[in-house]
Enzyme design. Structure first.
Site, PDB file in Angstrom:
ATOM      1  N   SER A 147       0.833  -1.190   0.000  1.00  9.28           N
ATOM      2  CA  SER A 147       0.000   0.000   0.000  1.00  9.28           C
ATOM      3  C   SER A 147       0.877   1.252   0.000  1.00  9.28           C
ATOM      4  O   SER A 147       1.786   1.388  -0.815  1.00  9.28           O
ATOM      5  CB  SER A 147      -0.947  -0.047   1.211  1.00  9.28           C
ATOM      6  N   ASP A 169       0.751  -4.170  -4.140  1.00  5.63           N
ATOM      7  CA  ASP A 169      -0.329  -3.223  -4.402  1.00  5.63           C
ATOM      8  C   ASP A 169       0.048  -1.819  -3.931  1.00  5.63           C
ATOM      9  O   ASP A 169      -0.669  -1.195  -3.128  1.00  5.63           O
ATOM     10  CB  ASP A 169      -1.627  -3.681  -3.741  1.00  5.63           C
ATOM     11  N   HIS A 242      -7.156  -5.091  -1.946  1.00 12.25           N
ATOM     12  CA  HIS A 242      -5.973  -4.421  -1.414  1.00 12.25           C
ATOM     13  C   HIS A 242      -5.519  -4.981  -0.069  1.00 12.25           C
ATOM     14  O   HIS A 242      -4.329  -5.022   0.221  1.00 12.25           O
ATOM     15  CB  HIS A 242      -6.295  -2.929  -1.280  1.00 12.25           C
TER      16      HIS A 242
END
Length: 329
Positions: A147, A169, A242
């Site tokens: 992230s 991600d 996610h």
């Protein structure tokens, strides 16, 4: 004081396959038992870590390469225990600092500076906190982030000489026009040539609350496309979201809530997703750190070996600038 928790390889059940289809060893737990070590900034070690740390390491004798892992937005480093254990069981030492705990998070610049402090601590501070006869090869360190931690990992790679960078991600803001500062996606090309693997999610760009957790224009595709000088691989976990690399039920209440309700999640078990991500990381680093390319090249050639569906698998070899693309229907 440092606290240690042992973890041993799970015993297999004879005659019961772990997966419904053929797979590769990197997608199952490795041969090493592992130890989890927690270090606080008050540790008597010299120097003490600049941030609280979780270290997950092989317990057996040997010399092992190091992965510096940077957690996602306002998440606890404890929320990734399954991935850490899987990777360490294949012969890597994972060092995961808790860079901050606040909501909202600090500025991206402050986060980057905190990560830099941990990176600078590794050569002097890591070895003395490992089990006896377990040696860290701090001359070859990969940086990996999830992230917003993925953005920090790439930003840190622009500052330090890491051996590889991995984005899980990665996200650089809430949209293409509202990026984090430092805005590394403002660069047309990242100024490094180290090997790169980027793993995105198919549902990361789908909004569940106010906005998507990995919106288009600030997500994995943008990071991959800017690694123009690197040998680089790109994978997309089509049916997962996610937060689906986290533990099923993170022990930290805040991380649990963010994991369950803030982002669009997949409908399937998280276990195959975690094994897929861990296996790709292991195969990638075995290739570029150890020269053992077999598993990584097999995944690139035939993504169906992975425990989940992977779409738009792409690899670009910087030495020849040849592109291999596998689109799974």
């Amino acid at each position: 004081m440092a606290a240690m928790v042992d973890s041993k390889p799970a015993a297999s059940v004879q005659g019961t396959p772990l997966l419904a289809t053929a797979t590769l060893p990197v997608f199952t737990r490795g041969i090493y038992s592992t130890k989890r070590i927690t270090l606080e900034t008050s540790s008597p070690s010299s120097p003490p870590p600049p941030k609280p740390l979780i270290i997950v390491t092989p317990a057996e004798k040997g010399t092992f390469n190091v992965i510096l892992f940077l957690h996602g937005t306002s998440l606890s480093n404890k929320s990734y225990s399954k991935i850490f254990d899987h990777i360490a069981s294949h012969g890597f030492i994972v060092v995961a600092p808790q860079l901050y705990t606040s909501i909202p998070p600090p500025s991206a610049t402050n986060e980057l500076n905190s990560a830099a402090e941990v990176a600078e601590w590794l050569p002097q501070g890591l070895q003395q906190n490992l089990p006896e006869n377990t040696e860290a090869n701090v001359s070859l360190v990969a940086v990996m982030g999830h992230s917003r931690g993925g953005q920090t990992a790439f930003a840190l790679s622009l500052r330090y000489g890491f051996g590889a960078v991995i984005g899980l991600d990665p996200v650089a803001g809430t949209s293409k026009t509202t990026g984090l500062d430092p805005s590394i996606l403002s660069f047309d090309s990242f100024d490094f040539s180290i090997p790169v693997t980027v793993i995105g999610t198919g549902l990361g760009g789908v909004a569940r609350c106010i906005t998507a957790c990995a919106p288009e224009g600030a997500n994995h595709e943008e990071f991959f496309n800017r690694c123009k000088n690197s040998s680089r691989a790109h994978f997309v976990a089509t049916d997962y979201g996610h937060m689906d690399i986290l533990d099923d039920n993170p022990s930290d209440v805040k991380s649990w809530a963010l994991s369950k309700y803030f982002c669009k999640n997949g409908n399937e078990s998280r276990d195959p997703m975690r094994r897929c991500v861990s296996g790709i990381v292991v195969a990638f680093l075995k290739d570029f750190f150890d020269g053992d390319a077999e598993d990584f090249r097999q995944i690139l050639k035939d993504p169906s070996f992975a425990p989940i569906k992977l779409d738009s698998v792409e690899y670009i070899d910087a030495s020849s600038m040849l592109t291999t693309t596998h689109v799974k229907v």
